[in-house]
Structures are given as structure tokens and as C-alpha cells.
Design an enzyme around this catalytic site. Structure first.
Site, PDB file in Angstrom:
ATOM      1  N   CYS A  17       0.792  -1.229   0.000  1.00 16.07           N
ATOM      2  CA  CYS A  17       0.000   0.000   0.000  1.00 16.07           C
ATOM      3  C   CYS A  17       0.827   1.283   0.000  1.00 16.07           C
ATOM      4  CB  CYS A  17      -0.957   0.016   1.188  1.00 16.07           C
ATOM      5  SG  CYS A  17      -2.160  -1.337   1.135  1.00 16.07           S
ATOM      6  N   HIS A  75      -9.447   2.927  -2.271  1.00 20.42           N
ATOM      7  CA  HIS A  75      -8.030   2.632  -2.042  1.00 20.42           C
ATOM      8  C   HIS A  75      -7.494   1.661  -3.096  1.00 20.42           C
ATOM      9  CE1 HIS A  75      -4.296   1.486  -0.304  1.00 20.42           C
ATOM     10  NE2 HIS A  75      -4.733   0.553   0.545  1.00 20.42           N
ATOM     11  N   CYS A 130      -0.142   2.184   6.681  1.00 15.57           N
ATOM     12  CA  CYS A 130       0.239   0.824   7.050  1.00 15.57           C
ATOM     13  C   CYS A 130       0.489   0.059   5.762  1.00 15.57           C
ATOM     14  CB  CYS A 130      -0.853   0.160   7.874  1.00 15.57           C
ATOM     15  SG  CYS A 130      -2.444   0.038   7.050  1.00 15.57           S
ATOM     16  N   GLY A 147       0.873  -3.913   3.983  1.00 12.07           N
ATOM     17  CA  GLY A 147       0.622  -5.341   4.102  1.00 12.07           C
ATOM     18  C   GLY A 147       1.886  -6.130   4.417  1.00 12.07           C
TER      19      GLY A 147
END
Length: 393
Positions: free
Chosen positions: A90, A349, A379, A381
Site C-alpha cells: 500500500c 483505495h 500501514c 501489508g
């Protein structure tokens, strides 16, 4: 040392995955649209672009085979322009900007383009390649290594006592802020409307037809969202707290920015949007990957001699409301400076795009608000956090 500056930015509208405008649009086409419009807005000739770096969290199928190279060619750039695709989940979109910034500062690259893209509709579906996906040795060492993000959000909520009510409250505020920003036209300067072909499935016959459309706005925002409506949604996991209303939407889209050395911008008489000051990452347990920014942000600020209060604008990617609430509270971020125009809970997203989108929006909104520094953080993954520092010019 020269600075790496951003001189223009552009993005596609964000489409709802599977049933939205871009459900039949290839990854290279999405990326090419963002690249082409960022280039047009900069006033730079395509032949002057040395390299294009694009982030993508699911680089397979339409997003595979080095989609950055295919996207730049789709945008009409010459074959002399190189391209590469990178994946840090991300944070891929802003990671690409960091890589280009370092190439400008250290390797003599004069002008390049960085950004991110994701076609969730055409990749995260029944055709996705999951053959030998999980490594048994890794699982013996880290059982949560492949835990889906939604399950990590549930872990954070339970482990740190963040209620469903707080998550829904945050989600409602995100929708309201996005609606207000959209009404005020604050996304217009970054979005490049796009014509495309959309697949439409007949509910009764299941037959697929196609229609030509033009998309000018993000499809995700729900301005009519209410507290009662959010409270009435069922959790995705039985007995859980994460719902379709307090988590980000699956989406398709792309964003890109033209970056160059400060000397090159000065020579051309260009006024940058901002300076890319730095990007840092940190790791954490995979089962609570949502807390990653709590470790990445202090590292970033310390290395630049800054404190939390020195940052005038924060863009913390809203993968899940629980993650934003935890990180905001632990870091001590002023809510009035955080996601001022809403975030992924409202707009969506597209994994690889989001970091680049947030950076572009922070530069434009930061300048409008007259702030000096903006931080883009998220954050990641697998158990990481990433944070990038932008200085607004």
C-alpha cells in the site's frame, strides 16, 4: 546536493472495483492516463523524461510484465524513456516517488515521472494466480505472514480496545470531509477526467454489454452517509467490528507526478509544488500491520529534525478506521490536521495508487492552507509502516 522537486501531479478519478467505471480498463491504460496528464501539466516534452517508476501492489495480469513501461508507452512517451514497476504494497505509490527522488539527488537524473496504479477489478478476481502462494517454511516462522488485511484490522481493534462506535464515528467524519472538499472543488485540480469503456452485467441474464462513458469524479464518496446507516451495517467477519462502512473500498485508479532536480526547475523557470524530503519505513508484527505508521513516522521526523507539531498536514491512508484511530492517538496527531478532505473510506483505495494520490493531494491542499510540511503515511501489508515528508513550496 540538489533537491528533488515535484512540478505537476495528475490522477484518474477512482472507480469502484468490479461494478464501477474502470472494471474493463487495463492497468497500462489507467497508468498511461495519469502519466500523460501529469506530463501535459508540467509543460515538459516526453522525450525529456528519463525514467518512469510506478508502484503496484498486485503486479500480475493486466498490472504485470513491468506495467510502468507499458503505461508510459501507452501515454505516448518515446521508446527512449525507461520504466520500472515496484511493489511495497500500500505504500508503492509514494515508494516510487522516493526512488525517483534518490535517483535525482544521487544519480544525476534530471526529469522523471513517479506514481502508482492498481486495477483491482481485473486482477483481484477469479483469475488471480494463487498457485504456490503460501510458503510453508515462512508460515512456520510467522503464522500471520499471509493474514488478510481485514483480519489484521480486527486484531488491532481487539488488542487495543478500539470500539465499533469509534470506528463508525471516524468513518462518518471521513465521508463528511470528502463531501465538503468535493463540493468546494478541491479535487478538481488533481483529477484528469477519463473516457473509457465500462462492462455492464445484466442482473437477470448475466449477459455482459459495454458502454462508453466519461468519468470526471471519484465514484466512492457517499455524501448521504449517516450514523444510523453505518451502525446498521453487518461486520464482514462474524462477531467483528470492521464493516463496509468503516473500511476502504476496493477500487481502481492511477496517479503520477513529474519530478526533477531543483536546478532543472530553476533553469526552466518552473515553480514546484513542493520538495520530496524523504521516506522511511519500519516493520511490525504481520498480524497488526495497521500500527506500522507509529514506528515509521518517528523515524522519519527524527532524521529530519522535526516534531509532530511541525507538520501542518497529515495524510494517513484510511485502509481501516481502526488503524487511523490507533495511529492518530499514539502519535498525538491533531485531528484538525489529519485527512482534512477525508480519505480512502470515502474515495477508495487502489493499493498501488494511494501513496501517490495522497502525496499529490497533500501538495495541493498544503499550498492552499499555507503549511510548510506535510506527511503521507500508511500501514503496509505484511507488517510495515511507511512515511514520506513533503516540504510545500
Amino acid at each position: 546536493m540538489v533537491d528533488a522537486v515535484i512540478v505537476s501531479t495528475a490522477r484518474t478519478p477512482i472507480g469502484k472495483a468490479y461494478r464501477g467505471a474502470f472494471n474493463d480498463t487495463t492497468g497500462a491504460t489507467l497508468g498511461g492516463h495519469a502519466i500523460g496528464h501529469a506530463l501535459k501539466r508540467s509543460g515538459i516534452e516526453g522525450a525529456e523524461i528519463e525514467d518512469v517508476i510506478m508502484g503496484c501492489a498486485m503486479p500480475e495480469g493486466t498490472d504485470g510484465v513491468n506495467v510502468a513501461r507499458r503505461a508510459l508507452l501507452t501515454a505516448g512517451l518515446p521508446v527512449t524513456t525507461a520504466g520500472t514497476t515496484i511493489d511495497r504494497q500500500c505504500s508503492s505509490g509514494i515508494q516510487s516517488m522516493s526512488l525517483l527522488a534518490n535517483a535525482i539527488r544521487n544519480d544525476g537524473v534530471k526529469i522523471g515521472i513517479a506514481g502508482g496504479l492498481e486495477s483491482i477489478s481485473l486482477v483481484q478476481n477469479e483469475h488471480q494466480n494463487t498457485f504456490r502462494l503460501k510458503d510453508e517454511k515462512l508460515l512456520s516462522l510467522h503464522p500471520a505472514a499471509y493474514m488478510p488485511m481485514i483480519d489484521t484490522a480486527e486484531v488491532v481493534a481487539k488488542r487495543y480496545g478500539i470500539s465499533r462506535e469509534r470506528q463508525d464515528e471516524y468513518a462518518l467524519e471521513s465521508q463528511k470531509r470528502t463531501a465538503a472538499a468535493r463540493e468546494a472543488g478541491r479535487f478538481a485540480t488533481e483529477i484528469a477526467p477519463m473516457k473509457t469503456r465500462m462492462a455492464v452485467v445484466d442482473k437477470e441474464t448475466k449477459e455482459i454489454s459495454y458502454k462508453e462513458i466519461e468519468v470526471a469524479h471519484d465514484e466512492g464518496p457517499r455524501a448521504d452517509t449517516t450514523a444510523a446507516g453505518l451502525a446498521g451495517l453487518k461486520p464482514v467477519r462474524e462477531g467483528g467490528v470492521v464493516t463496509a462502512g468503516n473500511a476502504s473500498q476496493l477500487s481502481d485508479g492511477a496517479a503520477a507526478s513529474v519530478m526533477m532536480s531543483s536546478k532543472e526547475a530553476e533553469k526552466r523557470g518552473l515553480t514546484p509544488l513542493g520538495i520530496f524530503r524523504g521516506f522511511n519505513v519500519a516493520g511490525c508484527e504481520p498480524d497488526e500491520m495497521g500500527i506500522g505508521p507509529v514506528f515509521a513516522v518517528p523515524r522519519l521526523l527524527e532524521r529530519h529534525g522535526l516534531k509532530i507539531d511541525d507538520i501542518g498536514l497529515w495524510e494517513l491512508n484510511e485502509a481501516f478506521a481502526v488503524q487511523v484511530i490507533y495511529c492518530r492517538d499514539r502519535l498525538g496527531i491533531d485531528p484538525a490536521k489529519l485527512n482534512v478532505d477525508g480519505g480512502a473510506i470515502a474515495v477508495g483505495h487502489p493499493y498501488g495508487m494511494s501513496g501517490a494520490r495522497l502525496a499529490g493531494h497533500a501538495l495541493i491542499e498544503g499550498k492552499r492552507r499555507g503549511v510548510k510540511y506535510a506527511v503521507v503515511t500508511m500501514c503496509i501489508g505484511g507488517g510495515m509502516g511507511g512515511a514520506g515528508l513533503l516540504e510545500i513550496v
